[in-house]
Design an enzyme around this catalytic site. Structure first.
Site, PDB file in Angstrom:
ATOM      1  N   LYS A  87       0.869  -1.181   0.000  1.00 55.30           N
ATOM      2  CA  LYS A  87       0.000   0.000   0.000  1.00 55.30           C
ATOM      3  C   LYS A  87       0.896   1.217   0.000  1.00 55.30           C
ATOM      4  CE  LYS A  87      -4.500   0.571   0.118  1.00 55.30           C
ATOM      5  NZ  LYS A  87      -5.510  -0.396  -0.375  1.00 55.30           N
TER       6      LYS A  87
HETATM    7  P1  NAD Z   1     -12.877   7.256  -2.913  1.00 56.42           P
HETATM    8  O1  NAD Z   1     -11.875   8.283  -2.606  1.00 56.42           O
HETATM    9  O2  NAD Z   1     -13.341   7.073  -4.315  1.00 56.42           O
HETATM   10  O3  NAD Z   1     -14.169   7.467  -1.986  1.00 56.42           O
HETATM   11  C1  NAD Z   1     -14.101   7.576  -0.597  1.00 56.42           C
HETATM   12  C2  NAD Z   1     -15.472   8.028  -0.106  1.00 56.42           C
HETATM   13  O4  NAD Z   1     -15.497   8.015   1.324  1.00 56.42           O
HETATM   14  C3  NAD Z   1     -15.809   9.470  -0.531  1.00 56.42           C
HETATM   15  O5  NAD Z   1     -17.184   9.526  -0.872  1.00 56.42           O
HETATM   16  C4  NAD Z   1     -15.545  10.254   0.740  1.00 56.42           C
HETATM   17  O6  NAD Z   1     -16.266  11.474   0.820  1.00 56.42           O
HETATM   18  C5  NAD Z   1     -16.021   9.260   1.769  1.00 56.42           C
HETATM   19  N1  NAD Z   1     -15.556   9.553   3.126  1.00 56.42           N
HETATM   20  C6  NAD Z   1     -14.323   9.951   3.524  1.00 56.42           C
HETATM   21  N2  NAD Z   1     -14.327  10.147   4.859  1.00 56.42           N
HETATM   22  C7  NAD Z   1     -15.571   9.830   5.295  1.00 56.42           C
HETATM   23  C8  NAD Z   1     -16.195   9.812   6.557  1.00 56.42           C
HETATM   24  N3  NAD Z   1     -15.517  10.149   7.659  1.00 56.42           N
HETATM   25  N4  NAD Z   1     -17.486   9.423   6.633  1.00 56.42           N
HETATM   26  C9  NAD Z   1     -18.169   9.079   5.532  1.00 56.42           C
HETATM   27  N5  NAD Z   1     -17.637   9.063   4.304  1.00 56.42           N
HETATM   28  C10 NAD Z   1     -16.351   9.440   4.194  1.00 56.42           C
HETATM   29  O7  NAD Z   1     -12.264   5.861  -2.355  1.00 56.42           O
HETATM   30  P2  NAD Z   1     -12.675   4.385  -2.749  1.00 56.42           P
HETATM   31  O8  NAD Z   1     -11.726   3.911  -3.777  1.00 56.42           O
HETATM   32  O9  NAD Z   1     -14.136   4.316  -2.980  1.00 56.42           O
HETATM   33  O10 NAD Z   1     -12.312   3.591  -1.407  1.00 56.42           O
HETATM   34  C11 NAD Z   1     -13.224   3.447  -0.321  1.00 56.42           C
HETATM   35  C12 NAD Z   1     -12.787   2.301   0.565  1.00 56.42           C
HETATM   36  O11 NAD Z   1     -12.721   1.097  -0.214  1.00 56.42           O
HETATM   37  C13 NAD Z   1     -11.387   2.459   1.189  1.00 56.42           C
HETATM   38  O12 NAD Z   1     -11.385   1.835   2.445  1.00 56.42           O
HETATM   39  C14 NAD Z   1     -10.504   1.691   0.237  1.00 56.42           C
HETATM   40  O13 NAD Z   1      -9.310   1.266   0.844  1.00 56.42           O
HETATM   41  C15 NAD Z   1     -11.429   0.523  -0.081  1.00 56.42           C
HETATM   42  N6  NAD Z   1     -11.094  -0.200  -1.306  1.00 56.42           N
HETATM   43  C16 NAD Z   1     -11.025   0.453  -2.503  1.00 56.42           C
HETATM   44  C17 NAD Z   1     -10.756  -0.280  -3.644  1.00 56.42           C
HETATM   45  C18 NAD Z   1     -10.743   0.358  -5.017  1.00 56.42           C
HETATM   46  O14 NAD Z   1     -10.671  -0.389  -6.008  1.00 56.42           O
HETATM   47  N7  NAD Z   1     -10.849   1.658  -5.147  1.00 56.42           N
HETATM   48  C19 NAD Z   1     -10.508  -1.661  -3.565  1.00 56.42           C
HETATM   49  C20 NAD Z   1     -10.602  -2.282  -2.329  1.00 56.42           C
HETATM   50  C21 NAD Z   1     -10.893  -1.549  -1.212  1.00 56.42           C
END
Ligand code: NAD
Length: 418
Positions: free
Chosen positions: A107
């Site tokens: 990461k």
């Molecule tokens: P992103 O940046 O596209 O979206 C994150 C979202 O979370 C945004 O809508 C943001 O406003 C919201 N957010 C941030 N702080 C917050 C809070 N305190 N309360 C409520 N909402 C909040 O990120 P993403 O890629 O969608 O990732 C989200 C989660 O999924 C993370 O934990 C990431 O590690 C995990 N993840 C992502 C992927 C991927 O392919 N992008 C894969 C596996 C896991």
């Protein structure tokens, strides 16, 4: 290792220790499995648009190199620290092993607020970070992908910087790129689609009819929004959604298309006129069938775990539930937990497909990608469920046990050098 001190790293270590106890792993083997192989911290000076120079901090942690290159996302967020990145890298290792991918976990992240940077500043920061990482990354060494605060454009800049440095185009250096420069169809949607596929399997397992089910989604970024739309396709009614700006609730179901337009326009869920406002804490306690934390770590803790009112907790985010909350959920047998390393594995699975397609310069159709993705998730789901029933442990312990044992076995077979 003090260098990783952070509540999220402590949480990942606590989970590991519980699994190590369950698997009876001798103490001499534990540190070798637990602690990251490599961690890099880099200073990233960039010129801001106003002419000033500002130095940002970037990190990359490669958890283990036993099964192949390391793989994992890159996060841009103000709270990024080395310890948080190390925890996320450790979870990636167990996730890749659970789904049978030939990778160790990694990461990375840059401590910054991407919303406060212009596009040009983001590009300079991304290119500088990639340049600093060049001795440690490569298609056979470490491959990055998008995570919180990063997207396809960031991956395109990374791929370009690395390719320019090497002197020829190397798409396999990152995954989650735009399709037009070697990305895979279906990668952007993969995590959310995988989450909803597994929720559908969980509904089937506990006898919940999707057409009568309601869902609440925390986070409306890549993962949260795709999950919400995919759940709606299965017939589920999404009644509450939030992001960092706050949340909205509508018992009759949220109009997701209108919400998406609103978020595209204002960059926030709050202020949407298709529901009542509610806070993120209220959202987690909203009565629903399916609760999907899809934002950040440690959202469900010992204070709100007793108050969750869902039948399925689908951990789309990494590490949304603390071990103290887990202990409470273990007693709440009415809640079926899809643990993070299983629930959101669709993202890294299709990243693996993208890497394979790039290495072969041979690209697949969307239905080939979806079909192969669902097969891998189905197998991981069934293995985890069977392990959990056979050993009478939670779904999290089952998923982690499978992942940790596979890494342990690989380390045992390869032996200790010198
Ligand atoms: P992103 O940046 O596209 O979206 C994150 C979202 O979370 C945004 O809508 C943001 O406003 C919201 N957010 C941030 N702080 C917050 C809070 N305190 N309360 C409520 N909402 C909040 O990120 P993403 O890629 O969608 O990732 C989200 C989660 O999924 C993370 O934990 C990431 O590690 C995990 N993840 C992502 C992927 C991927 O392919 N992008 C894969 C596996 C896991």
């Amino acid at each position: 290792m003090k260098v990783y001190d952070h509540p999220t790293f402590a949480m990942a270590c606590r989970q590991f220790d519980l699994v190590a106890d369950l698997l009876d792993i001798p103490s001499v083997e534990r540190d070798r499995l637990k602690f990251p192989k490599r961690a890099m911290t880099v200073a990233l000076p960039i010129q801001r648009d106003n002419g000033n120079v500002e130095v940002f901090t970037g990190y990359r942690v490669q958890h283990h190199l036993t099964l192949g290159p390391t793989k994992g996302g890159l996060r841009y967020h103000p709270d990024v620290t080395l310890g948080e990145v190390a925890a996320l890298a450790m979870w990636m290792s167990w996730k890749c092993a659970l789904t049978g991918l030939p990778y160790g976990g990694a990461k990375g992240g840059i401590t910054c607020d991407p919303h406060s940077l212009s596009t040009k500043e983001l590009e300079r920061l991304t290119r500088r970070f990639t340049q600093e990482m060049i001795p440690f990354i490569g298609p056979q060494m470490d491959v990055m992908a998008p995570d919180v605060g990063t997207n396809e454009q960031v991956m395109a800049w990374m791929m370009d910087t690395y390719s320019v440095h090497m002197g020829y185009t190397i798409p396999s250096i990152v995954t989650g790129k735009p399709v037009s420069i070697g990305g895979s169809v279906g990668r952007r949607e993969a995590t959310g689609r995988g989450v909803s596929y597994l929720i559908n399997r969980a509904m089937d397992t506990i006898g919940l009819d999707p057409n009568r089910a309601t869902a609440v989604v925390q986070g409306f970024g890549n993962v949260g929004s795709v999950t919400a739309f995919s759940l709606a396709k299965y017939g589920v009614k999404v009644i509450a959604v939030s992001d960092a700006s706050g949340g909205i609730f509508n018992q009759a179901g949220i109009d997701l298309r209108r919400l998406e337009e609103h978020v595209d326009r204002t960059r926030a869920v709050s202020g949407f006129d298709g529901g009542e406002p509610l806070s993120n804490q209220q959202l987690l306690k909203t009565p629903c069938d399916i609760l999907v934390p899809a934002a950040l770590e440690r959202q469900i803790d010992e204070t709100n775990a007793p108050k969750l009112q869902c039948r399925i907790l689908a951990e789309a985010a990494n590490g949304p539930t603390t071990p103290a909350a887990d202990a409470i959920l273990d007693q709440r047998h009415e809640i079926f937990v899809l643990p993070d390393i299983l629930c959101n594995a669709g993202g890294v699975v299709v990243s693996y497909f993208e890497w394979v397609q790039d290495l072969q310069s041979f690209f697949w159709t969307e239905s080939e990608v979806a079909d192969k993705l669902f097969r891998i998730l189905e197998s991981a789901f069934v293995q985890t469920l069977n392990y959990s029933r056979k050993h009478n442990v939670s779904m999290r312990m089952a998923a982690l046990s499978l992942g940790v044992s596979r890494v342990r076995e690989a380390k045992r077979l390869r032996g200790l050098f010198p």
